[in-house]
Write a protein that holds these residues in place. Structure first.
Motif, PDB file in Angstrom:
ATOM      1  N   UNK A  14       0.854  -1.185   0.000  1.00  0.00           N
ATOM      2  CA  UNK A  14       0.000   0.000   0.000  1.00  0.00           C
ATOM      3  C   UNK A  14       0.891   1.237   0.000  1.00  0.00           C
ATOM      4  N   UNK A  15       0.365   2.313  -0.509  1.00  0.00           N
ATOM      5  CA  UNK A  15       1.124   3.568  -0.567  1.00  0.00           C
ATOM      6  C   UNK A  15       0.430   4.619   0.270  1.00  0.00           C
ATOM      7  N   UNK A  16       1.075   5.178   1.256  1.00  0.00           N
ATOM      8  CA  UNK A  16       2.408   4.837   1.736  1.00  0.00           C
ATOM      9  C   UNK A  16       2.372   3.501   2.484  1.00  0.00           C
ATOM     10  N   UNK A  17       3.542   2.899   2.739  1.00  0.00           N
ATOM     11  CA  UNK A  17       3.579   1.641   3.501  1.00  0.00           C
ATOM     12  C   UNK A  17       2.870   1.813   4.842  1.00  0.00           C
ATOM     13  N   UNK A  18       2.194   0.749   5.274  1.00  0.00           N
ATOM     14  CA  UNK A  18       1.482   0.823   6.553  1.00  0.00           C
ATOM     15  C   UNK A  18       1.305  -0.567   7.142  1.00  0.00           C
ATOM     16  N   UNK A  22      -4.241  -8.781   8.920  1.00  0.00           N
ATOM     17  CA  UNK A  22      -4.538  -9.827   7.949  1.00  0.00           C
ATOM     18  C   UNK A  22      -4.893 -11.110   8.683  1.00  0.00           C
ATOM     19  N   UNK A  23      -5.540 -12.003   7.989  1.00  0.00           N
ATOM     20  CA  UNK A  23      -5.758 -13.358   8.496  1.00  0.00           C
ATOM     21  C   UNK A  23      -5.139 -14.313   7.500  1.00  0.00           C
ATOM     22  N   UNK A  24      -4.258 -15.160   7.999  1.00  0.00           N
ATOM     23  CA  UNK A  24      -3.605 -16.167   7.152  1.00  0.00           C
ATOM     24  C   UNK A  24      -4.623 -17.244   6.797  1.00  0.00           C
ATOM     25  N   UNK A  25      -4.733 -17.550   5.503  1.00  0.00           N
ATOM     26  CA  UNK A  25      -5.630 -18.634   5.086  1.00  0.00           C
ATOM     27  C   UNK A  25      -4.865 -19.851   4.589  1.00  0.00           C
ATOM     28  N   UNK A  26      -3.567 -19.670   4.295  1.00  0.00           N
ATOM     29  CA  UNK A  26      -2.730 -20.798   3.870  1.00  0.00           C
ATOM     30  C   UNK A  26      -1.273 -20.448   4.139  1.00  0.00           C
ATOM     31  N   UNK A  32      -3.209 -14.555   2.396  1.00  0.00           N
ATOM     32  CA  UNK A  32      -3.900 -13.813   3.439  1.00  0.00           C
ATOM     33  C   UNK A  32      -5.115 -13.092   2.893  1.00  0.00           C
ATOM     34  N   UNK A  33      -6.115 -12.909   3.775  1.00  0.00           N
ATOM     35  CA  UNK A  33      -7.196 -11.964   3.535  1.00  0.00           C
ATOM     36  C   UNK A  33      -6.849 -10.709   4.327  1.00  0.00           C
ATOM     37  N   UNK A  34      -7.053  -9.545   3.738  1.00  0.00           N
ATOM     38  CA  UNK A  34      -6.816  -8.272   4.423  1.00  0.00           C
ATOM     39  C   UNK A  34      -8.024  -7.914   5.264  1.00  0.00           C
ATOM     40  N   UNK A  35      -7.767  -7.194   6.350  1.00  0.00           N
ATOM     41  CA  UNK A  35      -8.825  -6.601   7.158  1.00  0.00           C
ATOM     42  C   UNK A  35      -8.757  -5.094   6.915  1.00  0.00           C
ATOM     43  N   UNK A  36      -9.881  -4.517   6.532  1.00  0.00           N
ATOM     44  CA  UNK A  36      -9.943  -3.087   6.219  1.00  0.00           C
ATOM     45  C   UNK A  36     -10.890  -2.366   7.173  1.00  0.00           C
ATOM     46  N   UNK A  37     -10.608  -1.118   7.408  1.00  0.00           N
ATOM     47  CA  UNK A  37     -11.459  -0.290   8.257  1.00  0.00           C
ATOM     48  C   UNK A  37     -12.836  -0.109   7.638  1.00  0.00           C
ATOM     49  N   UNK A  38     -12.876   0.080   6.350  1.00  0.00           N
ATOM     50  CA  UNK A  38     -14.125   0.277   5.606  1.00  0.00           C
ATOM     51  C   UNK A  38     -14.256  -0.822   4.552  1.00  0.00           C
ATOM     52  N   UNK A  68      -6.987 -12.695  -2.396  1.00  0.00           N
ATOM     53  CA  UNK A  68      -5.938 -13.053  -1.446  1.00  0.00           C
ATOM     54  C   UNK A  68      -4.705 -12.211  -1.744  1.00  0.00           C
ATOM     55  N   UNK A  69      -3.868 -12.079  -0.734  1.00  0.00           N
ATOM     56  CA  UNK A  69      -2.641 -11.312  -0.856  1.00  0.00           C
ATOM     57  C   UNK A  69      -1.484 -12.161  -0.367  1.00  0.00           C
ATOM     58  N   UNK A  70      -0.340 -11.987  -0.985  1.00  0.00           N
ATOM     59  CA  UNK A  70       0.906 -12.555  -0.482  1.00  0.00           C
ATOM     60  C   UNK A  70       1.829 -11.392  -0.146  1.00  0.00           C
TER      61      UNK A  70
END
Length: 124
Positions: A14-18, A22-26, A32-38, A68-70
């Motif tokens: 993400x820009x800027x880095x932050x 996340x929740x690991x799924x594998x 991972x699935x990301x957890x977002x505020x909105x 998913x994200x790596x």
């Protein structure tokens, strides 16, 4: 790291880095699935979470099951590993993925998430 762990990853994705929750799924594939505020504007695959769902959550937020994200190895190495999600939350995620599979989530990833998080449900 293992499936079902909530992790805080300092990411440059993400820009800027932050820091991202996340929740690991594998763990084997670092998925991972990301957890977002909105919830994301597209509205696809957004599971509402309450602050009471995990000690690392301080307010209502949304688990983004639309993709998913790596993360790069250095980011994973520095990640803060938090407690594994509860069997109840794992069950809600599994049910969400089975009842309303996000159109944007590849079937392979949905099946991996369901399979891996179902193990947590069985440990009730």
């Amino acid at each position: 790291m293992k499936a079902g762990q909530l992790c805080v990853v300092r990411t440059t994705l993400s820009r800027p880095p932050k820091d991202k929750l996340t929740i690991c799924i594998c763990a084997n594939e670092n998925l991972f699935f990301w957890i977002n505020t909105e919830p994301r504007a597209h509205g696809e695959g957004q599971l509402a979470l309450a602050a009471s769902d995990h000690p690392a959550l301080s307010r209502e937020c949304y688990l983004d099951c639309s993709r998913v994200t790596t993360f790069p190895p250095l980011e994973l190495k520095a990640a803060e590993i938090r407690d594994v999600i509860s069997a109840e939350l794992a069950g809600r995620i599994v049910q969400f993925l089975e009842d309303a599979p996000p159109k944007t989530l590849a079937s392979r990833y949905r099946k991996l998430a369901v399979e891996n998080l179902s193990i947590l449900c069985a440990k009730k």
